[in-house]
Design a protein around this motif. Structure first.
Motif, PDB file in Angstrom:
ATOM      1  N   THR A 167       0.726  -1.288   0.034  1.00 19.62           N
ATOM      2  CA  THR A 167       0.065  -0.148   0.059  1.00 19.62           C
ATOM      3  C   THR A 167       0.854   1.247  -0.096  1.00 19.62           C
ATOM      4  N   LEU A 168       1.976   1.234   0.845  1.00 15.76           N
ATOM      5  CA  LEU A 168       3.062   2.285   0.834  1.00 15.76           C
ATOM      6  C   LEU A 168       3.968   2.453  -0.431  1.00 15.76           C
ATOM      7  N   ASN A 169       3.775   1.537  -1.157  1.00 23.79           N
ATOM      8  CA  ASN A 169       4.717   1.416  -2.368  1.00 23.79           C
ATOM      9  C   ASN A 169       6.145   1.237  -2.051  1.00 23.79           C
ATOM     10  N   MET A 170       6.213   0.624  -0.860  1.00 20.78           N
ATOM     11  CA  MET A 170       7.694   0.370  -0.556  1.00 20.78           C
ATOM     12  C   MET A 170       8.195  -0.854  -1.019  1.00 20.78           C
ATOM     13  N   ILE A 171       7.254  -1.985  -1.473  1.00 23.69           N
ATOM     14  CA  ILE A 171       7.538  -2.974  -2.159  1.00 23.69           C
ATOM     15  C   ILE A 171       6.664  -3.415  -3.138  1.00 23.69           C
ATOM     16  N   ASN A 172       7.292  -4.176  -4.163  1.00 27.60           N
ATOM     17  CA  ASN A 172       6.579  -4.685  -5.270  1.00 27.60           C
ATOM     18  C   ASN A 172       6.341  -5.899  -5.563  1.00 27.60           C
ATOM     19  N   LYS A 173       5.427  -6.636  -6.155  1.00 26.75           N
ATOM     20  CA  LYS A 173       5.200  -7.767  -6.202  1.00 26.75           C
ATOM     21  C   LYS A 173       5.414  -8.082  -7.780  1.00 26.75           C
ATOM     22  N   GLU A 174       6.379  -8.855  -8.079  1.00 22.94           N
ATOM     23  CA  GLU A 174       6.883  -9.018  -9.531  1.00 22.94           C
ATOM     24  C   GLU A 174       5.978 -10.145 -10.190  1.00 22.94           C
ATOM     25  N   SER A 175       6.093 -10.152 -11.693  1.00 24.52           N
ATOM     26  CA  SER A 175       5.295 -11.065 -12.306  1.00 24.52           C
ATOM     27  C   SER A 175       5.515 -12.588 -12.160  1.00 24.52           C
ATOM     28  N   ASP A 176       6.669 -12.913 -11.628  1.00 23.16           N
ATOM     29  CA  ASP A 176       6.977 -14.157 -11.156  1.00 23.16           C
ATOM     30  C   ASP A 176       6.527 -14.625  -9.607  1.00 23.16           C
ATOM     31  N   GLY A 177       6.031 -13.692  -8.881  1.00 19.94           N
ATOM     32  CA  GLY A 177       5.334 -13.911  -7.590  1.00 19.94           C
ATOM     33  C   GLY A 177       6.400 -13.559  -6.584  1.00 19.94           C
ATOM     34  N   LYS A 178       7.544 -13.184  -6.827  1.00 22.24           N
ATOM     35  CA  LYS A 178       8.409 -12.600  -5.642  1.00 22.24           C
ATOM     36  C   LYS A 178       8.096 -11.313  -5.567  1.00 22.24           C
ATOM     37  N   TYR A 179       8.792 -10.621  -4.273  1.00 23.06           N
ATOM     38  CA  TYR A 179       8.470  -9.373  -3.898  1.00 23.06           C
ATOM     39  C   TYR A 179       9.818  -8.723  -3.969  1.00 23.06           C
ATOM     40  N   SER A 180       9.872  -7.475  -4.026  1.00 25.90           N
ATOM     41  CA  SER A 180      11.166  -6.856  -4.418  1.00 25.90           C
ATOM     42  C   SER A 180      10.994  -5.292  -3.905  1.00 25.90           C
ATOM     43  N   LEU A 181      12.234  -4.470  -3.533  1.00 29.80           N
ATOM     44  CA  LEU A 181      12.021  -3.410  -2.861  1.00 29.80           C
ATOM     45  C   LEU A 181      11.675  -2.269  -3.952  1.00 29.80           C
ATOM     46  N   ALA A 182      10.875  -1.418  -3.523  1.00 34.15           N
ATOM     47  CA  ALA A 182      10.616  -0.039  -4.475  1.00 34.15           C
ATOM     48  C   ALA A 182      11.848   0.915  -4.517  1.00 34.15           C
ATOM     49  N   SER A 183      12.269   0.940  -3.353  1.00 27.56           N
ATOM     50  CA  SER A 183      13.426   1.734  -2.830  1.00 27.56           C
ATOM     51  C   SER A 183      14.317   1.228  -1.951  1.00 27.56           C
ATOM     52  N   LYS A 184      15.696   1.115  -2.453  1.00 31.05           N
ATOM     53  CA  LYS A 184      16.545   0.448  -1.236  1.00 31.05           C
ATOM     54  C   LYS A 184      16.531   1.345   0.016  1.00 31.05           C
ATOM     55  N   PHE A 185      16.503   2.532   0.146  1.00 33.99           N
ATOM     56  CA  PHE A 185      16.361   3.172   1.599  1.00 33.99           C
ATOM     57  C   PHE A 185      15.228   4.294   1.342  1.00 33.99           C
ATOM     58  N   ILE A 186      14.556   4.232   2.931  1.00 34.24           N
ATOM     59  CA  ILE A 186      13.600   5.282   3.236  1.00 34.24           C
ATOM     60  C   ILE A 186      14.055   6.050   4.349  1.00 34.24           C
ATOM     61  N   THR A 187      13.368   7.283   4.594  1.00 39.54           N
ATOM     62  CA  THR A 187      13.337   7.900   5.803  1.00 39.54           C
ATOM     63  C   THR A 187      11.904   8.056   6.229  1.00 39.54           C
ATOM     64  N   PRO A 188      11.797   8.233   7.824  1.00 38.14           N
ATOM     65  CA  PRO A 188      10.510   8.309   8.283  1.00 38.14           C
ATOM     66  C   PRO A 188       9.822   9.628   7.788  1.00 38.14           C
ATOM     67  N   ASP A 189       8.543   9.656   7.451  1.00 32.65           N
ATOM     68  CA  ASP A 189       7.891  10.750   7.032  1.00 32.65           C
ATOM     69  C   ASP A 189       7.590  11.760   8.045  1.00 32.65           C
ATOM     70  N   SER A 190       7.764  13.119   7.672  1.00 30.62           N
ATOM     71  CA  SER A 190       7.698  14.145   8.655  1.00 30.62           C
ATOM     72  C   SER A 190       6.486  14.396   9.704  1.00 30.62           C
ATOM     73  N   ASP A 191       5.274  13.757   8.783  1.00 28.71           N
ATOM     74  CA  ASP A 191       3.968  13.797   9.304  1.00 28.71           C
ATOM     75  C   ASP A 191       3.570  12.721  10.176  1.00 28.71           C
ATOM     76  N   VAL A 192       4.733  11.800  10.464  1.00 28.68           N
ATOM     77  CA  VAL A 192       4.517  10.813  11.397  1.00 28.68           C
ATOM     78  C   VAL A 192       4.648  11.400  12.762  1.00 28.68           C
ATOM     79  N   PRO A 193       3.352  11.227  13.659  1.00 32.41           N
ATOM     80  CA  PRO A 193       3.508  11.760  15.071  1.00 32.41           C
ATOM     81  C   PRO A 193       4.751  11.139  15.806  1.00 32.41           C
ATOM     82  N   THR A 194       5.415  12.060  16.625  1.00 31.40           N
ATOM     83  CA  THR A 194       6.747  11.782  17.350  1.00 31.40           C
ATOM     84  C   THR A 194       6.256  10.816  18.423  1.00 31.40           C
ATOM     85  N   GLU A 195       5.072  10.401  18.767  1.00 29.73           N
ATOM     86  CA  GLU A 195       4.565   9.423  20.006  1.00 29.73           C
ATOM     87  C   GLU A 195       4.659   8.196  19.130  1.00 29.73           C
TER      88      GLU A 195
END
Length: 275
Positions: A167-195
């Motif tokens: 849903t977050l487009n962090m991983i993709n499902k390929e045509s062969d059924g395997k999952y792969s990374l959409a991007s190798k590195f991520i950083t926390p979204d600035s809108d994520v609450p501190t708590e």
């Protein structure tokens, strides 16, 4: 399409630009799939598709439905696509402005939903571990994935983690059924609450405690108690920040293939203060 459409339509205010990027992604996934192939699949003359993309011809309602079906748009995505097409065909300024308001409203709803999902990402420690695991190996399903983590999680938890990351487009499902990374590195979204971030960090600290039972060669746990001035404490924080950057560079530039997912925690806090 041969693979799932990962282009986020809500980032677009012009359906022609969206279609150009979609067709570009199709071609990137398979060089043999040209725009002519797309036109024939949609029952269009290739020249008419070119005219639609260039703005020389407008999409009809029937063609809009065909495009939505071909791109495998969800119900909400199709409704948003229709708004873009209808605005392009608006008869007067009043109608155009009314449709523009609906488009902006849909974009805001999408942003709010994604921000909520980003917060959900940090609610379970294994979401980050599952995403990072794809730097090391691939998996096909939740049963296979659930056995890879330490500590192990249930297949149901693994399934929900996969759904969230998709849903977050962090991983993709390929045509062969395997999952792969959409991007190798991520950083926390600035809108994520501190708590929410703090709750995630507490989970990782709990895992650090449990790691004390592991073999010494497979973990590194140490502590230091120091007497520092406020100025020196800020220097320590800067050193930790710099070390985090160095670790990131090691992971990013390593010539060796990764063999596991490792959690590295940093903590520096007062245990006694003199006022």
């Amino acid at each position: 399409m041969t693979t799932k459409n990962h282009i986020d339509i809500y980032q677009y205010c012009d359906y022609r630009t969206y279609l150009q990027d979609c067709f570009g992604a199709i071609k990137d996934s398979n060089r043999s799939l040209s725009q002519r192939y797309v036109a024939l699949k949609l029952g269009l003359d290739p020249s008419n598709l070119t005219k639609i993309i260039s703005g020389k011809r407008k999409l009809s309602f029937e063609q809009m439905l065909d495009f939505a079906s071909f791109l495998k748009l969800s119900k909400s995505q199709k409704e948003y696509f229709e708004l873009l097409v209808r605005r392009d065909c608006a008869q007067d300024e009043k109608e155009m402005q009314a449709l523009q308001k609906k488009i902006i409203s849909r974009q805001r709803m999408k942003i709010a939903a994604i921000n909520k999902k980003h917060a959900e990402y940090f609610q379970k420690w294994y979401h980050a571990a599952v995403r990072e695991l794809l730097n090391v190996t691939s998996f096909y399903n939740e049963h296979q994935l659930s056995q890879m983590l330490n500590p192990k999680i249930s297949p149901f938890e693994a399934k929900k983690a996969i759904e969230l990351l998709e849903t977050l487009n962090m991983i993709n499902k390929e045509s062969d059924g395997k999952y792969s990374l959409a991007s190798k590195f991520i950083t926390p979204d600035s809108d994520v609450p501190t708590e929410v971030i703090h709750a995630f960090q507490k989970q990782m600290m709990e895992l650090a405690k449990d790691s004390l039972t592991m073999d010494k060669d497979s973990r590194d746990v140490s502590t230091m108690t120091l007497s520092l001035s406020n100025e020196d404490f800020h220097k320590v924080k800067e050193m930790i920040s710099e070390f985090r950057k160095q670790l990131f560079e090691v992971a990013q530039n390593s010539a060796q293939p990764p063999q596991g997912v490792f959690q590295v925690n940093f903590q520096a806090f007062p245990v006694a203060l003199v006022k």
